[in-house]
Design a protein around this motif. Structure first.
Motif, PDB file in Angstrom:
ATOM      1  N   LYS A 183      18.288   4.180  10.752  1.00 57.50           N
ATOM      2  CA  LYS A 183      17.605   3.748  12.003  1.00 57.50           C
ATOM      3  C   LYS A 183      16.262   3.794  11.858  1.00 57.50           C
ATOM      4  CE  LYS A 183      21.295   5.089  15.471  1.00 57.50           C
ATOM      5  NZ  LYS A 183      21.321   5.905  16.270  1.00 57.50           N
ATOM      6  N   THR A 184      15.595   4.485  11.092  1.00 53.38           N
ATOM      7  CA  THR A 184      14.065   4.677  11.036  1.00 53.38           C
ATOM      8  C   THR A 184      13.958   4.812   9.429  1.00 53.38           C
ATOM      9  OG1 THR A 184      14.077   5.738  13.191  1.00 53.38           O
ATOM     10  CG2 THR A 184      12.291   5.986  11.633  1.00 53.38           C
ATOM     11  N   VAL A 185      12.887   3.954   9.097  1.00 52.15           N
ATOM     12  CA  VAL A 185      12.329   4.016   7.727  1.00 52.15           C
ATOM     13  C   VAL A 185      10.896   4.026   7.705  1.00 52.15           C
ATOM     14  CG1 VAL A 185      12.260   2.616   5.560  1.00 52.15           C
ATOM     15  CG2 VAL A 185      14.304   2.430   7.084  1.00 52.15           C
ATOM     16  N   THR A 186      10.319   4.652   6.463  1.00 56.40           N
ATOM     17  CA  THR A 186       8.920   4.729   6.364  1.00 56.40           C
ATOM     18  C   THR A 186       8.777   4.009   5.047  1.00 56.40           C
ATOM     19  OG1 THR A 186       8.718   6.961   7.535  1.00 56.40           O
ATOM     20  CG2 THR A 186       7.016   6.327   5.843  1.00 56.40           C
ATOM     21  N   ILE A 187       7.663   3.253   5.104  1.00 57.92           N
ATOM     22  CA  ILE A 187       7.311   2.327   3.961  1.00 57.92           C
ATOM     23  C   ILE A 187       6.039   2.930   3.544  1.00 57.92           C
ATOM     24  CG2 ILE A 187       6.654   0.044   3.217  1.00 57.92           C
ATOM     25  CD1 ILE A 187       9.412   0.124   3.513  1.00 57.92           C
ATOM     26  N   LEU A 188       6.066   3.274   2.354  1.00 56.48           N
ATOM     27  CA  LEU A 188       4.525   3.551   1.699  1.00 56.48           C
ATOM     28  C   LEU A 188       4.077   2.680   0.851  1.00 56.48           C
ATOM     29  CD1 LEU A 188       6.272   6.708   1.832  1.00 56.48           C
ATOM     30  CD2 LEU A 188       4.073   7.475   1.488  1.00 56.48           C
ATOM     31  N   GLY A 189       2.864   2.098   1.243  1.00 51.84           N
ATOM     32  CA  GLY A 189       2.379   0.941   0.454  1.00 51.84           C
ATOM     33  C   GLY A 189       2.599  -0.462   1.033  1.00 51.84           C
ATOM     34  N   ALA A 190       2.541  -0.123   2.332  1.00 52.62           N
ATOM     35  CA  ALA A 190       2.821  -1.204   3.179  1.00 52.62           C
ATOM     36  C   ALA A 190       2.376  -2.516   3.190  1.00 52.62           C
ATOM     37  CB  ALA A 190       2.822  -0.675   4.815  1.00 52.62           C
ATOM     38  N   ASN A 191       0.959  -2.473   2.789  1.00 52.92           N
ATOM     39  CA  ASN A 191      -0.035  -3.829   2.591  1.00 52.92           C
ATOM     40  C   ASN A 191       0.380  -4.446   1.412  1.00 52.92           C
ATOM     41  OD1 ASN A 191      -1.001  -1.450   1.337  1.00 52.92           O
ATOM     42  ND2 ASN A 191      -2.997  -2.594   1.400  1.00 52.92           N
ATOM     43  N   GLY A 192       1.030  -3.730   0.269  1.00 59.24           N
ATOM     44  CA  GLY A 192       1.310  -4.655  -1.074  1.00 59.24           C
ATOM     45  C   GLY A 192       2.418  -5.645  -0.847  1.00 59.24           C
ATOM     46  N   ALA A 193       2.533  -6.641  -1.929  1.00 59.45           N
ATOM     47  CA  ALA A 193       3.403  -7.709  -1.669  1.00 59.45           C
ATOM     48  C   ALA A 193       4.811  -7.174  -1.630  1.00 59.45           C
ATOM     49  CB  ALA A 193       3.346  -8.469  -2.889  1.00 59.45           C
ATOM     50  N   MET A 194       4.893  -6.126  -2.558  1.00 55.34           N
ATOM     51  CA  MET A 194       6.493  -5.515  -2.523  1.00 55.34           C
ATOM     52  C   MET A 194       6.709  -4.660  -1.228  1.00 55.34           C
ATOM     53  SD  MET A 194       8.113  -6.570  -4.854  1.00 55.34           S
ATOM     54  CE  MET A 194       9.372  -5.392  -4.865  1.00 55.34           C
ATOM     55  N   GLY A 195       5.735  -3.937  -0.870  1.00 54.39           N
ATOM     56  CA  GLY A 195       5.849  -3.217   0.411  1.00 54.39           C
ATOM     57  C   GLY A 195       5.983  -3.952   1.652  1.00 54.39           C
ATOM     58  N   SER A 196       5.224  -5.002   1.842  1.00 52.05           N
ATOM     59  CA  SER A 196       5.519  -5.691   3.081  1.00 52.05           C
ATOM     60  C   SER A 196       6.857  -6.603   3.345  1.00 52.05           C
ATOM     61  CB  SER A 196       4.274  -6.663   3.426  1.00 52.05           C
ATOM     62  OG  SER A 196       4.025  -7.634   2.023  1.00 52.05           O
ATOM     63  N   GLY A 197       7.005  -7.133   1.704  1.00 52.20           N
ATOM     64  CA  GLY A 197       8.259  -7.969   1.599  1.00 52.20           C
ATOM     65  C   GLY A 197       9.442  -7.110   1.735  1.00 52.20           C
ATOM     66  N   SER A 198       9.696  -6.003   1.220  1.00 50.22           N
ATOM     67  CA  SER A 198      10.731  -4.765   1.108  1.00 50.22           C
ATOM     68  C   SER A 198      10.630  -4.443   2.964  1.00 50.22           C
ATOM     69  CB  SER A 198      10.360  -3.524   0.580  1.00 50.22           C
ATOM     70  OG  SER A 198      10.358  -4.010  -0.759  1.00 50.22           O
ATOM     71  N   ALA A 199       9.685  -4.292   3.633  1.00 52.94           N
ATOM     72  CA  ALA A 199       9.673  -3.879   4.875  1.00 52.94           C
ATOM     73  C   ALA A 199      10.356  -5.016   5.916  1.00 52.94           C
ATOM     74  CB  ALA A 199       8.328  -3.438   5.532  1.00 52.94           C
ATOM     75  N   GLY A 200       9.864  -6.086   5.496  1.00 53.10           N
ATOM     76  CA  GLY A 200      10.438  -7.412   6.352  1.00 53.10           C
ATOM     77  C   GLY A 200      12.053  -7.347   6.231  1.00 53.10           C
ATOM     78  N   VAL A 201      12.549  -7.184   4.921  1.00 50.50           N
ATOM     79  CA  VAL A 201      13.947  -7.274   4.920  1.00 50.50           C
ATOM     80  C   VAL A 201      14.561  -6.147   5.680  1.00 50.50           C
ATOM     81  CG1 VAL A 201      15.734  -6.740   3.137  1.00 50.50           C
ATOM     82  CG2 VAL A 201      13.893  -8.352   2.508  1.00 50.50           C
ATOM     83  N   ILE A 202      13.995  -5.062   5.507  1.00 49.36           N
ATOM     84  CA  ILE A 202      14.738  -3.635   6.090  1.00 49.36           C
ATOM     85  C   ILE A 202      14.593  -3.787   7.650  1.00 49.36           C
ATOM     86  CG2 ILE A 202      14.372  -1.034   6.415  1.00 49.36           C
ATOM     87  CD1 ILE A 202      13.234  -1.203   3.477  1.00 49.36           C
ATOM     88  N   ALA A 203      13.596  -4.345   8.289  1.00 48.26           N
ATOM     89  CA  ALA A 203      13.216  -4.600   9.671  1.00 48.26           C
ATOM     90  C   ALA A 203      14.282  -5.662  10.262  1.00 48.26           C
ATOM     91  CB  ALA A 203      11.937  -4.827  10.117  1.00 48.26           C
ATOM     92  N   ALA A 204      14.295  -6.565   9.517  1.00 48.69           N
ATOM     93  CA  ALA A 204      15.040  -7.916   9.911  1.00 48.69           C
ATOM     94  C   ALA A 204      16.472  -7.673   9.683  1.00 48.69           C
ATOM     95  CB  ALA A 204      14.631  -9.088   9.054  1.00 48.69           C
ATOM     96  N   PHE A 205      17.087  -7.378   8.358  1.00 48.26           N
ATOM     97  CA  PHE A 205      18.390  -7.466   8.168  1.00 48.26           C
ATOM     98  C   PHE A 205      18.932  -5.996   8.520  1.00 48.26           C
ATOM     99  CE2 PHE A 205      17.270 -10.491   5.114  1.00 48.26           C
ATOM    100  CZ  PHE A 205      18.230 -11.288   5.001  1.00 48.26           C
ATOM    101  N   GLY A 206      18.266  -4.848   8.425  1.00 45.26           N
ATOM    102  CA  GLY A 206      18.805  -3.531   8.787  1.00 45.26           C
ATOM    103  C   GLY A 206      18.324  -3.445  10.150  1.00 45.26           C
ATOM    104  N   GLY A 207      17.774  -4.040  10.981  1.00 44.73           N
ATOM    105  CA  GLY A 207      17.178  -3.827  12.174  1.00 44.73           C
ATOM    106  C   GLY A 207      16.424  -2.512  12.512  1.00 44.73           C
ATOM    107  N   ALA A 208      16.093  -1.998  11.457  1.00 42.43           N
ATOM    108  CA  ALA A 208      15.285  -0.728  11.696  1.00 42.43           C
ATOM    109  C   ALA A 208      13.919  -0.874  12.188  1.00 42.43           C
ATOM    110  CB  ALA A 208      15.317   0.109  10.191  1.00 42.43           C
ATOM    111  N   LYS A 209      13.901   0.566  12.606  1.00 42.62           N
ATOM    112  CA  LYS A 209      12.336   0.876  12.895  1.00 42.62           C
ATOM    113  C   LYS A 209      11.571   1.092  11.686  1.00 42.62           C
ATOM    114  CE  LYS A 209      10.225   4.875  15.418  1.00 42.62           C
ATOM    115  NZ  LYS A 209      10.510   5.920  16.345  1.00 42.62           N
TER     116      LYS A 209
END
Lengths: 421, 436
Positions: free
Chosen positions: B5-31
């Motif tokens: 339900k809740t995920v922490t992304i470290l490196g959120a501003n990099g291409a991989m960080g932001s792209g992965s976070a997008g996938v997790i928040a969208a498909f995973g519906g996670a905070k």
């Protein structure tokens, strides 16, 4: 007619593919899908040669607009490029806008019913990624009355089906919020179903109800009145084949493949009606009618009558959800709900994958993709998979009879087929 | 299935960080706690995440924060901590120490490293932490490239691995490939082997066309959208160097020598010519005053850039036409029968690629479907097993390998003739990866 025309199976291309990017053409697509279909069904090119000697086989190509998308007409003759075994085999191209696949199926079914041929190869094909979306949108406008409804209009079809949404809302005096929620649910279901279909265009795309509800803005732009991107099917490149056969050939085939004739599905009913071509004329004609698309309803009724079946006998539906509004109107046309009460069927989960009357377990046009001339053939293939229990992850449990509705234009050409065992 | 339900992304501003976070928040519906060096950078990461998956609906559940102020609190309430900071032990290890102190038992922690030892990074954690520590190697851009190499190490628990694999597959829609904790894992080990050896051949044949010639020989008809050297130029020569050096230093297999970085790569790196990201590397594009663009290629002999040449190699033309017509076996027949040094090179690399991919089964992955998935989903290259079928089956492939003096892997020797060798067909149509 339920003992006259049998469906032996077929195959479709992966609708996620962009053949232009791959450096391949509609012809390569035809080659791959036909090779795959014959392999899957277990019919060799030698067998086609044998049947052709006796004039027992024909091919029917459904295609809308190869002239504009690929600078090529005369597609019926193109199967000879796929394999020399098809030299001499009668073949022609059939066109009825987005119902091109169905008009090809209809021709094949008619010829088999008339005992002209024993085997009919129906191939629907469209290559669409050859042009930009705005140029393609203009090409698609020729499926409407181009001069009156599409000339100079950007993306004419979303606008026509946006008008259908407007009429549904006004005519049935629905609450806008509830209606739009129902349309979003249609979108959600189709995308969710497509995730189970390994050949669906959108299987890796993100979509959920929340996003479908968030209409407007850059990420879900309005494209036709109330309708936004999430309400639309999307064009793609694709081809599909279904192979039909007479009872005599089906008996031979069953013996050769170790199957029982009773396990092979047959076309139980069909309907074909053409409504006035302009949307405005459709709207005017339907004033006072319970149905906003009375000819669509009539097509379904014709098919039920010919099959001697009713909605209660149908376990699975494949419908023409070019837009969420067209699927919405189809729900009452099928008889799943009363006209004006489609939203209740949606809210109650009736049309969902696990519901009582699942619509588009494949993902439909919204989820699988809409290569125009291939869609009708793809729907028939999906009914085949459902009623033979071979749909894999998107199998509807215990499906015995399936119905497909394929429309061309703004619900102008209507085709319905019922397939079952 | 594991609930995340809740995920922490470290490196959120990099291409991989932001792209992965997008996938997790969208498909995973996670905070998702989006952590970067400062809050402003984290906010930029949120906008990049929204743009990558094209949905505004995720914005409200992405919370910006900084490592200094928010790491411990975010980690303490997360079910998964996904670390995507710079690719070095020096950067990752101190962060792991902080995560280890703040994480709750049962929280999964993973890294996006494409080459570091997962076992070594796991050492920052207690027993429970090691059990829940993984490599989750997403590819760039994450929304479009659906491969995830799930890298395990000896301290993992199979049940947790299975649950995480299911989540990545069913919820996040990743094509999950399970790999062991070996240098560069599966995709990069195979992909960079080919790219680096092709780079050596470019040097050997510098007089005959060098970089451009080798990319022509290894172009779309050999099952990839982009030539291997164009790919190296795209990912950056510095990144290429880091990956091949790591493999060279830490492995010893039959292709060991092919991982040595070519001298001219180092020369270009030293000159700051890292590839497309720095305006030039193996190739460069010059925009003229009239707006026209012209492509140039690095001349390994002279150190100058020459206009990008066009080639007219009859067998390639013929094979390309066959691919265009979707006659894949016909195209491979052309390659098999062609004469001339270019055809020899094509056969050599096709053989090498299949041989090396299959040789890693047992060491890097458990089944060939994992190497096939890594190459198909991660590189968009025709997987090795599919190539075997297009070449006419195991026997024909072995013949090709023997003629090119490439070792024949046991898996191929043991394969049954007449049976499809490629088994991922329902998930990935390998034909779509050939370009005509």
């Amino acid at each position: 007619m339920s003992e006259k025309v049998f469906v032996l199976g077929g195959e479709q291309t992966d609708f996620q593919r962009n053949w232009t990017k791959e450096g391949k053409t509609f012809m390569s697509m035809m080659r791959e899908v036909l090779d795959d279909a014959l392999e899957k069904v277990g019919i060799s090119y030698d067998e086609i040669k044998r049947l052709n000697k006796e004039n027992r086989v024909a091919v029917f190509v459904g295609n809308f607009d190869a002239e504009q998308y690929a600078n090529q007409g005369h597609l019926g003759a193109f199967l000879t490029e796929v394999n020399p075994a098809l030299y001499g085999v009668p073949g022609a191209r059939y066109e009825a806008a987005c119902a091109s696949g169905s008009v090809a199926l209809d021709a094949a079914i008619t010829h088999i019913r008339a005992e002209d041929y024993d085997l009919a190869i129906v191939l629907g094909v469209e290559v669409m990624k050859t042009v930009s979306s705005s140029v393609g949108g203009d090409f698609l406008g020729t499926a409407a009355y181009y001069d009156k409804e599409a000339k100079g209009v950007q993306f004419p079809f979303p606008k026509l089906f946006g008008k259908l949404a407007d009429v549904i809302l006004e005519r049935y005096e629905l609450k806008e919020e509830r209606f739009m929620d129902a349309l979003a649910e249609i979108s959600r279901i189709n995308y969710a179903n497509a995730k189970r279909n390994p050949k669906a265009q959108t299987r890796t795309w993100f979509m959920n109800k929340e996003h479908a509800m968030a209409r407007g803005g850059d990420n879900n732009m309005a494209v036709g009145g109330r309708l936004c991107i999430t309400d639309c099917s999307q064009v793609t490149d694709g081809a599909a084949v279904t192979i039909l056969a007479s009872k005599d050939y089906t008996k031979e085939y069953a013996k050769k493949t170790g199957r029982k004739v009773d396990d092979i599905p047959r076309v139980k009913g069909w309907g074909h009606r053409v409504a006035p071509i302009t949307f405005e004329a459709k709207k005017q004609e339907s004033v006072g009618d319970k149905y906003i698309l009375p000819w669509t309803r009539q097509t379904v009724k014709d098919a039920y009558k010919r099959a001697d079946l009713d909605v209660k006998n149908i376990d699975v539906f494949e419908t023409h959800d070019c837009f969420t509004s067209s699927e919405y109107a189809a729900i009452s046309a099928f008889g799943i709900s009363e006209p004006g009460k489609e939203h209740i069927a949606i809210e109650e989960g009736t049309i969902d994958f696990g519901g009582k009357k699942p619509i588009n377990p494949s993902g439909g046009l919204i989820g699988v993709g809409h290569p125009v001339g291939a869609s009708g053939v793809r729907m028939m293939l999906d009914l085949y998979k459902q009623v033979t229990n071979t749909a894999g992850d998107y199998q509807v449990k215990g499906a015995k009879n399936g119905l497909m509705l394929n429309i061309g234009g703004s619900a102008t050409t209507n085709f319905v087929f019922i397939l079952g065992k | 299935m594991r609930e995340i339900k809740t995920v922490t992304i470290l490196g959120a501003n990099g291409a991989m960080g932001s792209g992965s976070a997008g996938v997790i928040a969208a498909f995973g519906g996670a905070k998702v706690h989006m952590l970067a060096r400062d809050v402003e950078k984290a906010k930029q990461g949120i906008e990049a995440a929204v743009a990558s998956v094209k949905t505004d609906t995720i914005r409200a559940r992405m919370i910006p924060g900084s490592y200094d102020a928010d790491l411990e609190k975010a980690v303490a309430e997360s079910d998964w901590v996904f670390e995507l900071v710079a690719e070095s032990y020096e950067v990752k290890e101190p962060i792991n120490t902080r995560i280890a102190k703040a994480r709750r038992p049962g929280t999964i922690v993973s890294t996006v490293s494409s080459g570091l030892s997962i076992g070594r990074l796991a050492k920052a954690y207690d027993e429970d932490g090691q059990k829940h520590y993984y490599g989750t190697h997403f590819f760039n851009p994450p929304y479009k490239m659906i491969l995830c190499e799930l890298v395990t190490h000896s301290g993992n628990d199979k049940k947790v691995t299975q649950a995480l694999g299911e989540y990545l597959d069913k919820v996040l829609g990743r094509a999950v490939v399970y790999t062991n904790d070996t240098p560069a894992f599966a995709g990069n080990r195979i992909g960079f082997q080919l790219m680096n050896e092709v780079a050596h051949f470019a040097e050997k044949y510098a007089d005959k066309g060098g970089i451009a010639l080798l990319d022509e020989i290894m172009s779309g008809y050999t099952g990839r959208a982009m030539g291997p050297l164009a790919t190296a130029d795209f990912v950056g020569l510095d990144v290429h160097k880091a990956i091949v050096d790591n493999i060279y230093d830490n492995t010893k297999d039959e292709a060991h020598e092919t991982f040595k970085l070519p001298g001219y790569f180092q020369k270009l790196i030293d000159a700051g010519k890292l590839g497309m990201k720095s305006g030039g590397g193996l190739t460069k594009v010059v925009k003229h005053a009239d707006g026209k663009r012209e492509k140039f290629v690095y001349n390994i002999k002279t150190g100058e850039y020459d206009p990008y040449p066009k080639f007219d190699i009859p067998f390639i033309k013929e094979a390309r036409q066959k691919i265009k017509d979707s006659d894949y076996k016909g195209a491979m027949d052309v390659v098999k029968k062609a004469s001339g040094f270019e055809a020899d090179i094509a056969r050599y690399f096709i053989s090498r690629y299949i041989s090396y991919s299959l040789s890693l089964v047992g060491e890097v992955v458990d089944t060939k479907e994992n190497t096939d998935g890594a190459m198909g989903f991660g590189f968009n290259w025709v997987p090795a097993s599919a190539f075997v079928d297009f070449l006419g089956g195991p026997k024909e492939t072995i013949k090709l390998m023997e003629a090119s003096k490439i070792p024949v892997p046991k898996l191929l020797k043991d394969a049954k003739e007449g049976k499809k060798f490629y088994e991922l067909g329902d998930k990935l149509d390998a034909r779509s990866l050939f370009k005509g």
